[in-house]
Structures are given as structure tokens and as C-alpha cells.
Design a protein around this motif. Structure first.
Motif, PDB file in Angstrom:
ATOM      1  N   LEU A  19       0.758  -1.247  -0.041  1.00  0.00           N
ATOM      2  CA  LEU A  19       0.100   0.016   0.119  1.00  0.00           C
ATOM      3  C   LEU A  19       1.004   1.272   0.177  1.00  0.00           C
ATOM      4  CD1 LEU A  19      -2.900  -1.027   2.703  1.00  0.00           C
ATOM      5  CD2 LEU A  19      -3.184  -1.000   0.167  1.00  0.00           C
ATOM      6  N   LEU A  20       1.943   1.134   0.964  1.00  0.00           N
ATOM      7  CA  LEU A  20       2.816   2.560   0.900  1.00  0.00           C
ATOM      8  C   LEU A  20       3.457   2.781  -0.740  1.00  0.00           C
ATOM      9  CD1 LEU A  20       4.640   2.148   4.112  1.00  0.00           C
ATOM     10  CD2 LEU A  20       2.821   3.852   3.556  1.00  0.00           C
ATOM     11  N   GLY A  21       3.643   1.340  -1.259  1.00  0.00           N
ATOM     12  CA  GLY A  21       4.250   1.636  -2.595  1.00  0.00           C
ATOM     13  C   GLY A  21       3.356   2.436  -3.646  1.00  0.00           C
ATOM     14  N   TRP A  22       2.013   2.665  -3.405  1.00  0.00           N
ATOM     15  CA  TRP A  22       1.280   3.072  -4.090  1.00  0.00           C
ATOM     16  C   TRP A  22       1.086   4.635  -3.827  1.00  0.00           C
ATOM     17  CZ3 TRP A  22      -1.124   2.086  -8.706  1.00  0.00           C
ATOM     18  CH2 TRP A  22      -1.133   1.097  -9.026  1.00  0.00           C
ATOM     19  N   THR A  23       1.536   4.933  -2.499  1.00  0.00           N
ATOM     20  CA  THR A  23       1.156   6.237  -1.910  1.00  0.00           C
ATOM     21  C   THR A  23       2.519   7.057  -1.620  1.00  0.00           C
ATOM     22  OG1 THR A  23       0.887   5.286   0.285  1.00  0.00           O
ATOM     23  CG2 THR A  23      -1.054   5.706  -0.844  1.00  0.00           C
ATOM     24  N   LEU A  24       3.102   6.681  -0.376  1.00  0.00           N
ATOM     25  CA  LEU A  24       4.329   7.453   0.208  1.00  0.00           C
ATOM     26  C   LEU A  24       5.662   7.055  -0.192  1.00  0.00           C
ATOM     27  CD1 LEU A  24       3.028   7.713   3.840  1.00  0.00           C
ATOM     28  CD2 LEU A  24       2.726   9.398   1.863  1.00  0.00           C
ATOM     29  N   LEU A  25       5.800   5.693  -0.449  1.00  0.00           N
ATOM     30  CA  LEU A  25       7.090   5.235  -0.933  1.00  0.00           C
ATOM     31  C   LEU A  25       7.146   4.562  -2.350  1.00  0.00           C
ATOM     32  CD1 LEU A  25       8.195   3.952   2.645  1.00  0.00           C
ATOM     33  CD2 LEU A  25       9.027   6.017   1.637  1.00  0.00           C
ATOM     34  N   LEU A  27       8.985   3.544  -4.972  1.00  0.00           N
ATOM     35  CA  LEU A  27       9.773   2.504  -5.408  1.00  0.00           C
ATOM     36  C   LEU A  27      10.210   1.519  -4.300  1.00  0.00           C
ATOM     37  CD1 LEU A  27      11.641   1.031  -7.593  1.00  0.00           C
ATOM     38  CD2 LEU A  27      13.378   2.722  -6.949  1.00  0.00           C
ATOM     39  N   LEU A  28      10.770   1.857  -3.247  1.00  0.00           N
ATOM     40  CA  LEU A  28      11.091   1.126  -1.947  1.00  0.00           C
ATOM     41  C   LEU A  28       9.757   0.384  -1.402  1.00  0.00           C
ATOM     42  CD1 LEU A  28      13.337   0.615   0.106  1.00  0.00           C
ATOM     43  CD2 LEU A  28      12.513   2.502   1.488  1.00  0.00           C
ATOM     44  N   GLY A  29       8.712   1.074  -1.306  1.00  0.00           N
ATOM     45  CA  GLY A  29       7.664   0.123  -0.678  1.00  0.00           C
ATOM     46  C   GLY A  29       7.287  -0.993  -1.760  1.00  0.00           C
ATOM     47  N   SER A  30       7.348  -0.839  -2.854  1.00  0.00           N
ATOM     48  CA  SER A  30       6.953  -1.865  -3.969  1.00  0.00           C
ATOM     49  C   SER A  30       8.029  -3.035  -3.913  1.00  0.00           C
ATOM     50  CB  SER A  30       7.066  -1.308  -5.491  1.00  0.00           C
ATOM     51  OG  SER A  30       6.059  -0.349  -5.367  1.00  0.00           O
ATOM     52  N   LEU A  31       9.421  -2.478  -3.555  1.00  0.00           N
ATOM     53  CA  LEU A  31      10.415  -3.657  -3.651  1.00  0.00           C
ATOM     54  C   LEU A  31      10.159  -4.451  -2.355  1.00  0.00           C
ATOM     55  CD1 LEU A  31      13.568  -1.775  -5.118  1.00  0.00           C
ATOM     56  CD2 LEU A  31      12.015  -3.379  -6.196  1.00  0.00           C
ATOM     57  N   VAL A  32       9.950  -3.899  -1.458  1.00  0.00           N
ATOM     58  CA  VAL A  32       9.859  -4.541   0.139  1.00  0.00           C
ATOM     59  C   VAL A  32       8.881  -5.339  -0.081  1.00  0.00           C
ATOM     60  CG1 VAL A  32       9.602  -4.203   2.473  1.00  0.00           C
ATOM     61  CG2 VAL A  32      11.212  -2.598   1.358  1.00  0.00           C
ATOM     62  N   ALA A  33       7.476  -4.907  -0.688  1.00  0.00           N
ATOM     63  CA  ALA A  33       6.476  -5.675  -0.732  1.00  0.00           C
ATOM     64  C   ALA A  33       6.691  -6.916  -1.591  1.00  0.00           C
ATOM     65  CB  ALA A  33       5.298  -4.614  -1.341  1.00  0.00           C
ATOM     66  N   ILE A  34       7.390  -7.063  -2.571  1.00  0.00           N
ATOM     67  CA  ILE A  34       7.592  -8.133  -3.295  1.00  0.00           C
ATOM     68  C   ILE A  34       8.661  -9.069  -2.562  1.00  0.00           C
ATOM     69  CG2 ILE A  34       8.827  -8.758  -5.271  1.00  0.00           C
ATOM     70  CD1 ILE A  34       8.086  -6.121  -6.773  1.00  0.00           C
ATOM     71  N   VAL A  35       9.661  -8.584  -1.885  1.00  0.00           N
ATOM     72  CA  VAL A  35      10.552  -9.674  -1.400  1.00  0.00           C
ATOM     73  C   VAL A  35       9.886 -10.155   0.015  1.00  0.00           C
ATOM     74  CG1 VAL A  35      12.581  -9.510   0.158  1.00  0.00           C
ATOM     75  CG2 VAL A  35      12.515  -7.972  -1.998  1.00  0.00           C
ATOM     76  N   THR A  36       9.310  -9.257   0.720  1.00  0.00           N
ATOM     77  CA  THR A  36       8.447 -10.053   1.904  1.00  0.00           C
ATOM     78  C   THR A  36       7.270 -10.813   1.522  1.00  0.00           C
ATOM     79  OG1 THR A  36       7.194  -7.965   2.437  1.00  0.00           O
ATOM     80  CG2 THR A  36       9.169  -8.036   3.529  1.00  0.00           C
ATOM     81  N   GLY A  37       6.613 -10.372   0.468  1.00  0.00           N
ATOM     82  CA  GLY A  37       5.416 -11.434   0.024  1.00  0.00           C
ATOM     83  C   GLY A  37       5.988 -12.666  -0.295  1.00  0.00           C
ATOM     84  N   HIS A  38       7.144 -12.785  -1.014  1.00  0.00           N
ATOM     85  CA  HIS A  38       7.559 -14.065  -1.407  1.00  0.00           C
ATOM     86  C   HIS A  38       8.173 -14.711  -0.223  1.00  0.00           C
ATOM     87  CE1 HIS A  38       7.323 -14.250  -5.854  1.00  0.00           C
ATOM     88  NE2 HIS A  38       7.764 -12.993  -5.736  1.00  0.00           N
ATOM     89  N   MET A  39       8.856 -14.291   0.829  1.00  0.00           N
ATOM     90  CA  MET A  39       9.273 -14.857   1.802  1.00  0.00           C
ATOM     91  C   MET A  39       8.089 -15.213   2.797  1.00  0.00           C
ATOM     92  SD  MET A  39      12.491 -11.920   3.008  1.00  0.00           S
ATOM     93  CE  MET A  39      12.489 -12.649   4.601  1.00  0.00           C
ATOM     94  N   LEU A  58      -0.257 -12.420  -0.775  1.00  0.00           N
ATOM     95  CA  LEU A  58      -0.487 -12.422  -2.077  1.00  0.00           C
ATOM     96  C   LEU A  58      -0.790 -10.992  -2.588  1.00  0.00           C
ATOM     97  CD1 LEU A  58      -0.706 -14.188  -4.625  1.00  0.00           C
ATOM     98  CD2 LEU A  58      -2.852 -14.746  -4.131  1.00  0.00           C
ATOM     99  N   VAL A  59      -1.957 -10.285  -1.853  1.00  0.00           N
ATOM    100  CA  VAL A  59      -2.466  -9.027  -2.249  1.00  0.00           C
ATOM    101  C   VAL A  59      -1.063  -8.138  -2.087  1.00  0.00           C
ATOM    102  CG1 VAL A  59      -3.631  -7.096  -1.316  1.00  0.00           C
ATOM    103  CG2 VAL A  59      -4.550  -9.354  -1.596  1.00  0.00           C
ATOM    104  N   GLY A  60      -0.149  -8.426  -1.250  1.00  0.00           N
ATOM    105  CA  GLY A  60       0.897  -7.480  -0.987  1.00  0.00           C
ATOM    106  C   GLY A  60       1.932  -7.789  -2.136  1.00  0.00           C
ATOM    107  N   LEU A  61       1.867  -9.015  -2.521  1.00  0.00           N
ATOM    108  CA  LEU A  61       2.650  -9.194  -4.029  1.00  0.00           C
ATOM    109  C   LEU A  61       1.983  -8.517  -5.104  1.00  0.00           C
ATOM    110  CD1 LEU A  61       3.638 -13.012  -3.710  1.00  0.00           C
ATOM    111  CD2 LEU A  61       5.246 -11.185  -3.993  1.00  0.00           C
ATOM    112  N   ALA A  62       0.973  -8.496  -5.314  1.00  0.00           N
ATOM    113  CA  ALA A  62       0.232  -7.784  -6.268  1.00  0.00           C
ATOM    114  C   ALA A  62       0.322  -6.332  -6.240  1.00  0.00           C
ATOM    115  CB  ALA A  62      -1.274  -8.104  -6.449  1.00  0.00           C
ATOM    116  N   LEU A  63       0.265  -5.769  -5.172  1.00  0.00           N
ATOM    117  CA  LEU A  63       0.233  -4.278  -4.948  1.00  0.00           C
ATOM    118  C   LEU A  63       1.949  -3.905  -5.205  1.00  0.00           C
ATOM    119  CD1 LEU A  63      -1.870  -3.736  -1.739  1.00  0.00           C
ATOM    120  CD2 LEU A  63      -2.291  -3.040  -4.118  1.00  0.00           C
ATOM    121  N   GLY A  64       2.816  -4.648  -4.969  1.00  0.00           N
ATOM    122  CA  GLY A  64       4.232  -4.510  -5.138  1.00  0.00           C
ATOM    123  C   GLY A  64       4.494  -4.520  -6.537  1.00  0.00           C
ATOM    124  N   TRP A  65       4.010  -5.512  -7.208  1.00  0.00           N
ATOM    125  CA  TRP A  65       4.318  -5.836  -8.657  1.00  0.00           C
ATOM    126  C   TRP A  65       3.723  -4.740  -9.673  1.00  0.00           C
ATOM    127  CZ3 TRP A  65       8.557  -7.557 -10.728  1.00  0.00           C
ATOM    128  CH2 TRP A  65       9.232  -8.663  -9.657  1.00  0.00           C
TER     129      TRP A  65
END
Length: 92
Positions: A19-25, A27-39, A58-65
Motif C-alpha cells: 500500500l505504501l508503494g502506491w502512496t508514500l514510498l 519504489l522502496l515500498g514496492s520492492l519491500v512488498a515483493i520481497v516480503t511477500g515471497h518470503m 498475495l495481495v501485497g505481492l500484487a500491490l508491489g508488482w
């Protein structure tokens, strides 16, 4: 006695940073969402039912990608447009 599964903290992190990847952060928010979503999804599968939160991961991954893919598509459009303009300028 059945134990109630705990929600994976990594799944929550993935959802929040997605969610932060769409608002405040962006690039960083999206990358963290992708990594932590897979983990998180890997951790949940290995937990044997003691951890929950696969849907959140899964939603975090979708929001990150999604912003990453949209950004790459935007760059492709810009480069193709500029390449077409440069080609037209060189022909004419």
C-alpha cells in the motif's frame, strides 16, 4: 487440541508496504512488498498450518508488482514514442 494459526508478520509487512508503494514510498515500498511477500508465502507453506496470511501476502505481492510493471510499460511507451519521433525526424 487444535491451535489457532497466527498471522505471518511478513504477510502483514508485505500488505502494508504494498500500500505504501502506491502512496508514500513508490519504489522502496514496492520492492519491500515483493520481497516480503515471497518470503511470507514460503514461510506459510513451510509452517505446516501454524501460520496464516497467504491472502495478505498475495495481495501485497500484487500491490508491489503492479507499479513496477506499470512503470516499465510507461518507460517502454516513452522510449518507443521518442524512437518514433527520432526516426521521423531523420527520414524527413
Amino acid at each position: 487440541m487444535n491451535q489457532i494459526p497466527k498471522t505471518s508478520p511478513l504477510a502483514v509487512t508485505s500488505l502494508v508496504t504494498g500500500l505504501l508503494g502506491w502512496t508514500l514510498l513508490p519504489l522502496l515500498g514496492s520492492l519491500v512488498a515483493i520481497v516480503t511477500g515471497h518470503m511470507a508465502r514460503s514461510e506459510i507453506r513451510r509452517s505446516g498450518g501454524t501460520l496464516d496470511g497467504d491472502g495478505m501476502a498475495l495481495v501485497g505481492l500484487a500491490l508491489g508488482w503492479a507499479p513496477v510493471v506499470l512503470g516499465l510499460l510507461g518507460l517502454m511507451v516513452v522510449f518507443l514514442f521518442l524512437g518514433g519521433v527520432a526516426w521521423l525526424a531523420s527520414v524527413g
